[in-house]
Write a protein that holds these residues in place. Structure first.
Motif, PDB file in Angstrom:
ATOM      1  N   ASN A 100      11.046   7.277   2.882  1.00 44.09           N
ATOM      2  CA  ASN A 100      11.180   6.383   1.732  1.00 44.09           C
ATOM      3  C   ASN A 100       9.861   6.067   1.040  1.00 44.09           C
ATOM      4  N   THR A 101       8.760   6.680   1.501  1.00 45.98           N
ATOM      5  CA  THR A 101       7.480   6.491   0.814  1.00 45.98           C
ATOM      6  C   THR A 101       6.893   7.809   0.344  1.00 45.98           C
ATOM      7  N   ASN A 102       7.690   8.872   0.381  1.00 41.93           N
ATOM      8  CA  ASN A 102       7.238  10.157  -0.165  1.00 41.93           C
ATOM      9  C   ASN A 102       7.061  10.045  -1.672  1.00 41.93           C
ATOM     10  N   GLN A 103       6.108  10.799  -2.197  1.00 40.98           N
ATOM     11  CA  GLN A 103       5.924  10.848  -3.642  1.00 40.98           C
ATOM     12  C   GLN A 103       7.110  11.581  -4.262  1.00 40.98           C
ATOM     13  N   ARG A 140       0.809  -1.224   0.000  1.00 43.16           N
ATOM     14  CA  ARG A 140       0.000   0.000   0.000  1.00 43.16           C
ATOM     15  C   ARG A 140       0.840   1.271   0.000  1.00 43.16           C
ATOM     16  N   LEU A 141       2.070   1.202   0.514  1.00 46.15           N
ATOM     17  CA  LEU A 141       2.943   2.373   0.512  1.00 46.15           C
ATOM     18  C   LEU A 141       4.122   2.110  -0.423  1.00 46.15           C
ATOM     19  N   PRO A 142       3.959   2.377  -1.703  1.00 43.63           N
ATOM     20  CA  PRO A 142       5.060   2.135  -2.658  1.00 43.63           C
ATOM     21  C   PRO A 142       6.314   2.884  -2.239  1.00 43.63           C
ATOM     22  N   ILE A 143       7.432   2.205  -2.305  1.00 46.21           N
ATOM     23  CA  ILE A 143       8.667   2.795  -1.822  1.00 46.21           C
ATOM     24  C   ILE A 143       9.370   3.587  -2.920  1.00 46.21           C
ATOM     25  N   HIS A 144       9.890   4.734  -2.531  1.00 49.79           N
ATOM     26  CA  HIS A 144      10.726   5.563  -3.404  1.00 49.79           C
ATOM     27  C   HIS A 144      12.006   5.830  -2.620  1.00 49.79           C
ATOM     28  N   LEU A 190      11.063  -2.132   4.862  1.00 48.18           N
ATOM     29  CA  LEU A 190      11.733  -1.370   3.810  1.00 48.18           C
ATOM     30  C   LEU A 190      12.813  -2.234   3.161  1.00 48.18           C
ATOM     31  N   ILE A 191      13.764  -1.612   2.463  1.00 51.81           N
ATOM     32  CA  ILE A 191      14.760  -2.388   1.715  1.00 51.81           C
ATOM     33  C   ILE A 191      16.154  -2.299   2.331  1.00 51.81           C
ATOM     34  N   GLY A 192      16.242  -1.894   3.616  1.00 53.74           N
ATOM     35  CA  GLY A 192      17.537  -1.884   4.287  1.00 53.74           C
ATOM     36  C   GLY A 192      18.108  -3.293   4.392  1.00 53.74           C
TER      37      GLY A 192
END
Length: 533
Positions: free
Chosen positions: A424-427, A96-100, A207-209
């Motif tokens: 890490n989920t900011n647009q 639901r929270l795509p990571i950027h 997250l991807i840590g």
């Protein structure tokens, strides 16, 4: 069957335990002052809310202990099912929270995606994507690991997020196994549940840590080492050598992902040298001969020295291995060490990331007239000067205590999970956060309360070890476990006073924290039973 304990072992155990108690008091102080000084909380820190939430979290600890006793009496598959079920919200969160990705996670993801897409490391170095990774090769190792996942599946951060969630579940299972070797089954389940549910860790591990993978390899290395220490192996046994090699490989991989793994290796050596030798239970309780007594004393120590020797040998040639694998210029590890010390002792940044130092290093890094050796020599000179400047500044302005206090507060940051999830989920275009800012204060207070409870339990678990107790096999096994955890705790506390810190580096303490918290909770349960009687 047990041995008469050497005075040297007893004194070493007491000294390490006392130092670990001081380290935990230091961390408790940093957690509380870090919460009160936290600039990232949108509302002023609410002390009353923290006190109330801390008491409520204490009640949750009692519920978790009761749940642990249930799992201890039943088939282990129920705990695995429980671990999967409580991880489902993390899966939903990741979807639901795509990571950027930003900052370090951005580097890992870009390099992994590029390599998985067919780009060579030489090309990435030529176009400047690797930047200063030549002095931090662990970034390349992390990107390689993620790149393998992408090659096997598809190049999306969701793959890494899913793999991290699986790693956390595996870590919990290994924590149970490790705790059973030293303490009790109930302590193991309590420690594992705490590990799964710590708010900061729960959010961050979605997250991807690389930390979930790092902890997994740490625990695997410890698992294999404890198997060597608690079994009557024969030197000619292929299984013995297989387990020993697996232990070295796991610790070396963990070190390649995070150089801090060296603290774990040192703690293992301390355990190997000062552990209480215990005859395995399958000997039937028969009195051993003098020859067997010497074997049980020396064999595990020699095995630990062999593991350390192999690990040290691999560590010495790790740079050479990296250069042959990646075919790009990589600096000697001494330059990377100087970098983290130069950042960690900088009074201007209080031991945290230094943009000014990075700017200085970027000048020779982008000077294409320099050869690789000249570039690395420039790095070395810049970092050596910075270390000298830091030393003079700390002494002249009496800033040492202020710097390590601020670093401790950053390390014990009560809300790194929600902050990094938000970042890490900011647009990417509008920088609009997907997480409501109103959640930050409450999540911070909850995570702080849970952390305080864990640290209080660790303090109790360590303190009760100083109370004289009748020697028994269980007591001596527990003493070995306390020695390992306390050594890790002290080692990480000391090293972070010197090197660079970030809030997520707190994760380094999680293995000793949860195991010692389980010991503390077990001590309280035993005290309660005695009072009832």
């Amino acid at each position: 069957m047990r041995f008469k304990q050497s005075p040297i072992i007893t004194v070493s155990y007491i000294v390490v335990t006392i130092i670990a108690i001081l380290a935990i008091i230091w961390q408790l102080t940093g957690t509380i002052t870090g919460y009160l000084h936290n600039r990232l909380i949108t509302d002023f820190p609410d002390q009353n809310a923290l006190i109330l939430t801390t008491f409520l979290a204490s009640g949750c600890m009692l519920v978790i202990w009761a749940l642990s006793r249930f799992f201890a009496r039943h088939y282990g598959g129920w705990f695995l099912l429980f671990s999967i079920l409580i991880s489902i919200p993390k899966v939903i969160l990741a979807i639901r929270l795509p990571i950027h990705p930003v900052s370090d996670m951005y580097s890992y993801n870009v390099l992994a995606t590029s390599w998985a897409s067919g780009d060579s490391w030489q090309w990435m170095n030529h176009v400047g994507i690797l930047d200063l990774d030549s002095i931090s090769p662990h970034v390349l190792h992390i990107a390689t690991f993620d790149g393998f996942l992408f090659k096997l599946t598809t190049t999306t951060p969701l793959i890494t997020e899913g793999f991290n969630i699986i790693c956390v579940i595996l870590c919990a299972m290994l924590i149970v196994s490790l705790a059973q070797r030293f303490f009790t089954r109930t302590v193991g389940f309590f420690s594992a549940i705490i590990f799964l549910l710590m708010p900061n860790w729960y959010l961050y591990s979605s997250l991807i840590g690389v930390e979930p993978v790092w902890l997994l390899f740490q625990l695997l290395g410890l698992y294999f080492i404890i198997r060597i220490l608690t079994n009557d192996w024969q030197w000619t046994s292929l299984r013995f050598w297989g387990v020993l090699i697996l232990a070295v490989i796991c610790l070396f991989v963990a070190k390649e992902l995070r150089p801090l793994t060296l603290i774990i290796v040192i703690a293992v050596v301390i355990l190997g040298m000062f552990k209480v030798p215990i005859i395995p239970e399958f000997t039937g309780g028969l009195t051993p001969s003098q020859t067997h007594t010497r074997q049980y004393f020396w064999k595990p120590r020699l095995a630990i020295l062999l593991i350390f020797g192999l690990f040290f040998g691999l560590n010495q040639v790790s740079t050479t291995i990296d250069r042959s694998i990646y075919q790009v210029p990589i600096a000697n590890s001494s330059i990377g060490l100087k970098y983290t010390l130069a950042v960690g002792t900088d009074p201007k940044t209080h031991g945290m990331y230094s943009p000014q130092l990075i700017s200085q290093l970027e000048k020779p890094n982008h000077n294409h007239k320099l050869t690789d050796q000249q570039r690395f020599a420039e790095f070395d000179q810049i970092l050596s000067r910075k270390l000298l400047t830091n030393r003079h500044s700390l002494i002249a302005h009496h800033q040492t205590s202020q710097v390590i206090t601020t670093k401790n507060e950053e390390l014990m940051d009560p809300n790194y999970g929600i902050v990094l999830l938000d970042m890490n989920t900011n647009q990417p275009i509008s920088s609009r956060s997907l997480i409501a800012k109103s959640l930050v204060p409450s999540v911070t207070t909850i995570s702080t309360a849970v952390q305080l409870n864990i640290l209080f339990l660790v303090l109790i678990g360590l303190s009760i070890q100083l109370i004289p107790e009748k020697a028994s096999q269980l007591q001596q096994r527990r003493q070995n476990g306390i020695l390992l955890c306390a050594s890790m705790l002290v080692g990480f506390t000391l090293i972070f006073m010197a090197v660079e810190v970030q809030a997520r580096y707190q994760i380094s303490f999680y293995i000793p924290w949860v195991l010692l918290a389980g010991v503390g909770m077990n001590g309280l349960a035993l005290l309660n039973e005695r009072l009832i009687r």
